[in-house]
Design a protein around this motif. Structure first.
Motif, PDB file in Angstrom:
ATOM      1  N   MET A   1     -20.947  24.781 -16.819  1.00  0.00           N
ATOM      2  CA  MET A   1     -20.648  23.375 -17.005  1.00  0.00           C
ATOM      3  C   MET A   1     -21.827  22.515 -16.552  1.00  0.00           C
ATOM      4  O   MET A   1     -22.021  21.447 -17.106  1.00  0.00           O
ATOM      5  CB  MET A   1     -19.392  22.994 -16.221  1.00  0.00           C
ATOM      6  N   ARG A   3     -24.852  23.113 -17.005  1.00  0.00           N
ATOM      7  CA  ARG A   3     -25.884  23.127 -18.035  1.00  0.00           C
ATOM      8  C   ARG A   3     -25.546  22.196 -19.185  1.00  0.00           C
ATOM      9  O   ARG A   3     -26.423  21.798 -19.939  1.00  0.00           O
ATOM     10  CB  ARG A   3     -26.095  24.543 -18.566  1.00  0.00           C
ATOM     11  N   LEU A   4     -24.254  21.846 -19.321  1.00  0.00           N
ATOM     12  CA  LEU A   4     -23.823  20.978 -20.418  1.00  0.00           C
ATOM     13  C   LEU A   4     -23.126  19.741 -19.850  1.00  0.00           C
ATOM     14  O   LEU A   4     -21.903  19.620 -19.886  1.00  0.00           O
ATOM     15  CB  LEU A   4     -22.886  21.732 -21.352  1.00  0.00           C
ATOM     16  N   SER A   6     -22.849  16.731 -20.924  1.00  0.00           N
ATOM     17  CA  SER A   6     -22.096  15.942 -21.907  1.00  0.00           C
ATOM     18  C   SER A   6     -20.727  16.570 -22.168  1.00  0.00           C
ATOM     19  O   SER A   6     -19.732  15.860 -22.366  1.00  0.00           O
ATOM     20  CB  SER A   6     -22.875  15.794 -23.208  1.00  0.00           C
ATOM     21  N   LEU A   7     -20.655  17.899 -22.158  1.00  0.00           N
ATOM     22  CA  LEU A   7     -19.372  18.589 -22.337  1.00  0.00           C
ATOM     23  C   LEU A   7     -18.450  18.287 -21.157  1.00  0.00           C
ATOM     24  O   LEU A   7     -17.263  18.018 -21.340  1.00  0.00           O
ATOM     25  CB  LEU A   7     -19.588  20.091 -22.483  1.00  0.00           C
ATOM     26  N   GLN A   8     -19.012  18.308 -19.952  1.00  0.00           N
ATOM     27  CA  GLN A   8     -18.232  18.008 -18.762  1.00  0.00           C
ATOM     28  C   GLN A   8     -17.689  16.581 -18.832  1.00  0.00           C
ATOM     29  O   GLN A   8     -16.517  16.337 -18.515  1.00  0.00           O
ATOM     30  CB  GLN A   8     -19.105  18.183 -17.514  1.00  0.00           C
TER      31      GLN A   8
END
Length: 88
Positions: A1, A3-4, A6-8
């Motif tokens: 999470m 590393r991403l 925007s996803l989080q």
């Protein structure tokens, strides 16, 4: 999470939106339940109804008067109909 990011952020936003919807739906459900409970006819209501004089002029305290006459039961039925058709 990590590393991403925007996803989080997207997951957190979607979760918060879902929680808000659940809270709004729960609030509406509770209000409906409270309204339903408050509109129930209680035993006390029927006791008071029995003590009220008949509108057609009958004397409810007369010795030969059966408290379960057709008029009395019709009056209770009509009162229940009003509560079920037009809840408060």
């Amino acid at each position: 999470m990590k590393r991403l990011p925007s996803l989080q952020t997207d997951i957190a936003t979607a979760a918060n939106d879902a929680l808000e919807r659940f809270r709004d739906e729960s609030r509406k459900t509770v209000l409906r339940l409270v309204e339903t409970e408050s509109s129930y006819l209680t035993v006390e209501f029927f006791r008071k109804l029995q003590m009220e004089p008949e509108k057609n002029g009958e004397n409810p305290t007369a010795p030969n008067n059966d408290r379960y006459t057709d008029n009395h039961l019709t009056r209770i039925g009509n009162t229940c109909i009003v509560f079920t058709i037009h809840p408060s």
